[in-house]
Scaffold this motif. Structure first.
Motif, mmCIF file in Angstrom:
data_model
loop_
_atom_site.group_PDB
_atom_site.id
_atom_site.type_symbol
_atom_site.label_atom_id
_atom_site.label_comp_id
_atom_site.label_asym_id
_atom_site.label_seq_id
_atom_site.Cartn_x
_atom_site.Cartn_y
_atom_site.Cartn_z
ATOM 1 N N HIS A 21 8.472 -8.255 1.648
ATOM 2 C CA HIS A 21 7.955 -6.886 1.716
ATOM 3 C C HIS A 21 7.087 -6.651 2.953
ATOM 4 O O HIS A 21 6.715 -5.523 3.245
ATOM 5 C CB HIS A 21 7.214 -6.509 0.428
ATOM 6 N N PRO A 78 4.728 -4.892 -3.615
ATOM 7 C CA PRO A 78 6.117 -4.558 -3.972
ATOM 8 C C PRO A 78 6.188 -3.760 -5.278
ATOM 9 O O PRO A 78 5.305 -3.898 -6.139
ATOM 10 C CB PRO A 78 6.785 -5.924 -4.154
ATOM 11 N N TYR A 190 9.066 2.449 5.852
ATOM 12 C CA TYR A 190 8.756 2.047 4.475
ATOM 13 C C TYR A 190 8.723 3.268 3.564
ATOM 14 O O TYR A 190 8.240 4.321 3.979
ATOM 15 C CB TYR A 190 7.372 1.401 4.429
ATOM 16 N N LEU A 471 5.165 0.007 -2.751
ATOM 17 C CA LEU A 471 6.499 0.388 -2.286
ATOM 18 C C LEU A 471 7.296 1.026 -3.416
ATOM 19 O O LEU A 471 7.192 0.619 -4.573
ATOM 20 C CB LEU A 471 7.226 -0.842 -1.731
#
Lengths: 473, 269
Positions: A21, A78, A190, A471
């Motif tokens: 990540h 993550p 991202y 994320l």
């Protein structure tokens, strides 16, 4: 003390490879000229000074304000990891609210022998004034700032549950705003879960806990005033929610209702997001010398004519002497196993625990049960002989005032320091909102201990902040 | 005994104020020792009645028009039971354990800990020990009438003198230091002939073995100043952790009251 090689690094795996990540960020970092980053860091400092995000440090020269350092390397979590963390936070805050309702009503958990009665009822944070009082939805801790750290091989531990007037959410919002302004290109690489809607979420949460029968509640933010270290945040949140920021002197009680003085005359107030401690809320009920609160507020509250967020008396659930019992609360009220770890805790009021603590002072962290903000604590491995001896005496005199925990090897995140980028210890304070449901924006405030090797992330002790990215995929 | 009480309070302000607020605890509690009848509050503005967590009957007075003086008259009849009045029983919702934590006014200093250790150690005849402790507290804190507001237990112990409220605070600090729950009581002390009554403060102590050894747990009421059990001739207005929880008229710190006049008249029948 933790062996440096055993510290969990958020970006780099033990084998020297970059965690998946962080791969995109690492690549961006390699491509971006250092001068550009240096220029952006200077820009961040300038903007933060201009908007005036500062805080006062207690114990320093009066009126001296300091900028909380902002670090441009984000802390990335993550999606899957956040999902688990969020479930654990939900579970924990739900149980804490049920505990508070129980303590101030039937005290079933005490009757069941899960927590000693004296621990709860003789605790200075227990407020007899709340006994038998019903609050909307049975919610006491509307805003919880739960401090979480990652340790060992990467598992999360809860360090403390802040259920009184947790602060720091304005830094979470400002840090995100700053990152988007400085490095917009990163946000196209991202998919970062948004946090900007926190003030809306907070407002609808506060509206949801208005007294019964109030359809269009008037919500206000109550601040102790401009001299408070978190005044910036009070003003910021009021402005972001579009509600009035008031001080105690702007409010008065008449006929068991609360009013705010406005240019159009008195206006009824239904919900107070208060950033004043219990002790100062009502000079007719608590500290008589308080000039910050509203005389008569307690009776209005007990009569159910105004909602306080957080409720009075939540300190009995986040007190460090109650903390060791939170896993038991989760089992007792929810019939579930805790999803988040508690740090093993020695209660110095117990003879055998005290003996162990006194014999291992150089390995342990000793904290005051009622303390906050990193004041009055001992970090054994870093302490001088004199400090250890001072705490030995304090512990012998008033053991019930202290708990002790093993030193956790907090995870580290790469951070800009004078010599370049180096790992620094971090924690995370997610803000959990309870009203009709339990809500939170993904992430929270990441605090970083900027001094090399330091484990103290409190802003009052030289800590900084980072943007926290959860994320989406 | 039936007792008529009329309690007049007059507050005078240095200059006219637009708003004032007071918390009154001037209606006797209802418990095993007494029962208030026909109680009424006469005051300008609004008086909202409520029962607090300690079981005290209170009135929140608010007046929001200009005034430079405020007169409050509270009157009614209370039936006092003489039998075992020093062992009050009430149906309170609070655990006695909530009267163990120190407050600012009842924080136990070294002297309080030392007195607790030397007078409450034996735990054999505990009522006797409480009276013994009363004597010690009165010896350490000389009574000085009219020194309100109270400064608290350690202030009084340091100074060697204090008002009846602080003598009660010092006693409470000692009890709590010894692990005995103790609560502050405010009310009236009535003379033996039933001709006059005066505002007074005393203490309830929770004894796990009860007032008599081997008995049921309960409160024992001690008049520290009189070094005696508070039985016959006491009317209980309010209880709490300290003076602030239980005082008959509580005002906010910022109130610019220059003079407070209190007059209590009684009639027994």
């Amino acid at each position: 003390m933790a062996n440096p090689s055993s510290i969990y690094d958020e970006m780099n795996g033990a084998d020297g490879t970059v965690r998946a990540h962080y791969a995109g960020y690492q690549k961006w970092l390699a491509e971006t000229p250092p001068e550009r980053i240096a220029q952006k860091r200077a820009e961040a400092d300038l903007v933060f000074h201009r908007v005036g995000i500062t805080f006062a440090v207690y114990g320093e020269e009066e009126g001296k304000e300091r900028l909380i350092p902002f670090d441009v390397v984000p802390r990335i979590i993550p999606a899957q990891e956040w999902k688990q963390l969020a479930a654990g936070l939900r579970q924990r805050v739900k149980a804490l609210n049920m505990f508070l309702h129980d303590v101030y009503h039937d005290q079933e958990i005490i009757k069941a022998g899960k927590i000693p009665a004296e621990q709860v009822l003789s605790n200075s944070q227990y407020r007899p004034e709340m006994q038998g009082v019903d609050v909307p939805g049975g919610i006491y801790a509307h805003i919880a700032g739960v401090d979480v750290v990652r340790a060992g091989a990467g598992e999360f531990y809860v360090l403390e549950d802040n259920l009184r007037v947790p602060s720091g959410v304005s830094y979470m919002l400002e840090d995100r705003r700053m990152m988007m302004r400085l490095f917009p290109e990163l946000f196209s690489r991202y998919r970062v879960a948004p946090v900007e809607h926190y003030p809306d979420m907070l407002l609808s949460n506060l509206r949801a806990v208005a007294p019964a029968g109030v359809l269009d509640p008037t919500v206000i933010v109550l601040t102790p005033g401009a001299y408070n270290s978190a005044y910036f945040e009070h003003a910021f949140l009021a402005q972001q929610m579009g509600v009035e920021l008031v001080e105690g002197q702007d409010l008065f009680v008449r006929d068991e209702h609360l009013y705010m003085r406005t240019t159009q005359g008195p206006q009824r107030v239904d919900v107070i997001y208060r950033r004043i401690d219990d002790d100062f809320l009502d000079p007719l009920a608590f500290r008589a010398d308080s000039m910050l609160g509203v005389p008569g507020l307690l009776q209005v509250y007990r009569a159910g004519h105004v909602t306080l967020a957080n409720a009075i008396g939540t300190g009995v659930a986040d007190d460090k002497s109650i903390y060791p019992y939170v896993p038991e609360m989760i089992r007792f009220y929810l019939g579930e196993e805790p999803l988040l770890n508690n740090v093993p805790t020695y209660m110095c009021r117990k003879k055998e625990d005290l003996a162990y603590v006194l014999a291992h002072l150089d390995e342990l962290v000793v904290k005051e049960t009622h303390g906050a903000g990193g004041y009055g604590m001992l970090i054994g491995p870093r302490a001088s002989k004199e400090e250890i001896e001072r705490f030995r005496q304090l512990l012998t005199e008033t053991p019930e005032r202290y708990i002790a925990q093993p030193t956790l090897s907090l995870s580290a995140c790469p951070t800009f320091v004078d010599a370049g980028i180096a790992p620094r210890h971090i924690d995370l304070r997610p803000f959990v909102l309870s009203g009709k449901d339990i809500n939170m924006v993904p992430g929270g405030l990441t605090r970083v201990a900027l001094r090399e090797g330091s484990l103290v992330v409190n802003s009052s002790q030289g800590g900084g902040t980072k943007d926290t990215w959860v994320l989406e995929i | 005994m039936l007792l008529d009480i009329r309690h007049e309070t007059t507050l005078q302000y240095a200059s006219p104020v637009n708003y004032s607020i007071q918390q009154l605890r001037l209606t006797p509690r209802e418990d095993s020792t007494q029962r208030p009848l026909n109680w009424r509050v006469q005051a300008p503005g609004s008086a909202r009645r409520s029962v607090d967590a300690h079981g005290n009957i209170g009135h929140l007075l608010t007046l929001d028009r200009p005034h430079s003086e405020l007169s409050i008259v509270v009157s009614g009849t209370v039936r006092l039971t003489d039998a075992d009045a020093w062992m009050p029983r009430d149906s309170g919702t609070l655990s006695p354990l909530s009267y163990l934590a120190g407050t600012r006014l009842t924080e136990a200093d070294e002297q309080a800990h030392a007195m607790a250790a030397s007078h409450l150690r034996a735990r054999r005849d505990t009522v006797g020990e409480l009276l013994d402790l009363s004597g010690a507290v009165c010896g350490a804190v000389r009574h000085q009438p009219d020194c309100l507001p109270p400064g608290g237990a350690s202030t009084a112990l340091d100074a060697g003198f204090g008002c009846s409220a602080d003598i009660a605070h010092a006693f409470i600090a000692c009890c709590r230091a010894a692990g005995l729950p103790a609560r502050y009581v405010s009310g009236y002390l009535i003379d033996a002939a039933g001709e006059w009554a005066a505002p007074h403060a005393w203490v309830d102590v929770w004894l796990a073995s009860g007032p008599a050894p081997g008995g049921e747990a309960g409160w024992v009421s001690v008049d520290v100043l009189e070094r005696a059990l508070a039985g016959h001739g006491y009317c209980r207005l309010a209880v709490g952790r300290d003076h602030l929880d239980a005082c008959p008229v509580r005002m906010a710190g910022g109130e610019a009251v220059t003079r407070t006049l209190t007059r209590v008249s009684i009639h027994t029948h």
